[in-house]
Motif scaffolding. Structure first.
Motif, PDB file in Angstrom:
ATOM      1  N   ARG A   7       0.978  -1.297  -0.098  1.00  0.00           N
ATOM      2  CA  ARG A   7      -0.143   0.081   0.135  1.00  0.00           C
ATOM      3  C   ARG A   7       1.121   1.203   0.123  1.00  0.00           C
ATOM      4  N   HIS A   8       0.572   2.234  -0.652  1.00  0.00           N
ATOM      5  CA  HIS A   8       1.267   3.468  -1.256  1.00  0.00           C
ATOM      6  C   HIS A   8       0.444   4.826  -0.977  1.00  0.00           C
ATOM      7  N   ASP A  30      -3.900   7.109  -3.062  1.00  0.00           N
ATOM      8  CA  ASP A  30      -3.587   5.978  -2.199  1.00  0.00           C
ATOM      9  C   ASP A  30      -3.810   4.688  -2.979  1.00  0.00           C
ATOM     10  N   VAL A  63      -2.605   0.755  -4.270  1.00  0.00           N
ATOM     11  CA  VAL A  63      -2.443  -0.709  -3.876  1.00  0.00           C
ATOM     12  C   VAL A  63      -1.510  -1.407  -5.061  1.00  0.00           C
ATOM     13  N   GLU A  92       4.797   3.778   2.746  1.00  0.00           N
ATOM     14  CA  GLU A  92       4.587   2.470   2.379  1.00  0.00           C
ATOM     15  C   GLU A  92       3.850   1.884   3.518  1.00  0.00           C
ATOM     16  N   THR A 134       1.328  -2.115   5.195  1.00  0.00           N
ATOM     17  CA  THR A 134       0.468  -2.957   5.104  1.00  0.00           C
ATOM     18  C   THR A 134      -0.246  -2.897   6.371  1.00  0.00           C
ATOM     19  N   ARG A 135      -1.526  -3.616   6.031  1.00  0.00           N
ATOM     20  CA  ARG A 135      -2.687  -3.714   7.005  1.00  0.00           C
ATOM     21  C   ARG A 135      -2.437  -4.852   7.994  1.00  0.00           C
ATOM     22  N   ASP A 174      -3.627  -8.087   5.924  1.00  0.00           N
ATOM     23  CA  ASP A 174      -2.820  -8.235   4.703  1.00  0.00           C
ATOM     24  C   ASP A 174      -1.812  -9.454   5.161  1.00  0.00           C
TER      25      ASP A 174
END
Length: 250
Positions: free
Chosen positions: A80-81, A88, A90, A109, A111-112, A115
């Motif tokens: 993710r960026h 926003d 992906v 950058e 990640t959730r 993810d």
């Protein structure tokens, strides 16, 4: 290590240059180091290929890059960026991102928590000039076809879906075990390839996961998969004008 007495193919083992920041880990591959007595860690416009690992729920805070072209290739998972322009984005197996940093570009950058663990390549290309206009490209890419090279980026004006501002083209390839494909060719270019997964044989030598080869002033080399393999290949003009003032890809 040179492979064979006639073919000018040089092999590099897995890099020993790495950084461990806990949930974010990087391994730096330098294509120029495959060539004996080569003074530059990069090879022409191709400066560095970084194998990056990000655990779920990881955040790399907003930071700047300048005077480099950064390509994010994510064969599985998501990266993710966010950036200075409010994007926003992906990047995943269906998308490729090129950040043409130019004079300066800020991004983050992350990640959730839900993810999957992320392993990707980030590739650093030296632009032909300093202080270029910053730009972000994020495009869908065609699905890979087993045994066929997929053209992902090239110089401005090429038929690739994304561009970098120097003489480098990127292709990727999936090979089933036992199948073969010739390395892609462009007249006047040398070829650097990196085995992301699996193992291949080239010119009588095995290249395993995270190993790489540099083919100089030569052509006609075939890769044969010893096991299911994913490979990226860069076609590089080693004499192209370059800058060496990038944040990372110097």
């Amino acid at each position: 290590m040179k492979v064979g007495s006639e073919t000018k193919l040089y092999k590099a083992e897995r890099t020993d240059v790495s950084q461990n920041q806990g949930k974010f880990r990087t391994y730096f591959n330098f294509p120029g180091r495959a060539l004996p007595d080569h003074a530059d860690h990069g090879y022409g416009p191709l400066a560095t290929i970084v194998e990056s690992f990000m655990d779920p729920d990881t955040h790399i805070a907003m930071h700047p890059h300048r005077d480099e072209e950064i390509i994010s290739w994510v064969p599985a998972g998501v990266m993710r960026h966010g950036d200075q322009d409010g994007n926003d984005l992906v990047t995943d197996a269906d998308h490729l991102m090129v950040m043409n940093a130019g004079e300066t570009f800020w991004h983050e950058e992350f990640t959730r928590a839900d993810d999957p663990p992320l392993r990707m390549l980030q590739m650093f290309v030296r632009p032909h000039s300093l202080g270029l206009e910053p730009n972000i490209q994020h495009e869908p890419i065609d699905a890979p076809v087993e045994g066929e090279w997929r053209h992902l980026f090239g110089p401005e004006g090429s038929d690739a879906p994304l561009f970098v501002r120097n003489e480098v083209d990127l292709f990727d390839l999936r090979l089933d075990a036992g199948s073969s494909a010739d390395l892609p060719e462009i007249e006047g270019r040398d070829t650097y390839f990196y085995v992301f997964d699996g193992a291949v044989e080239a010119a009588g030598t095995r290249f395993g996961k995270t190993e790489s080869g540099l083919l100089v002033d030569d052509a006609g080399v075939t890769l044969t998969a010893e096991e299911d393999a994913t490979v990226v290949a860069f076609l590089i003009d080693p004499d192209a004008p370059v800058t060496r003032q990038g944040t990372i890809g110097r």
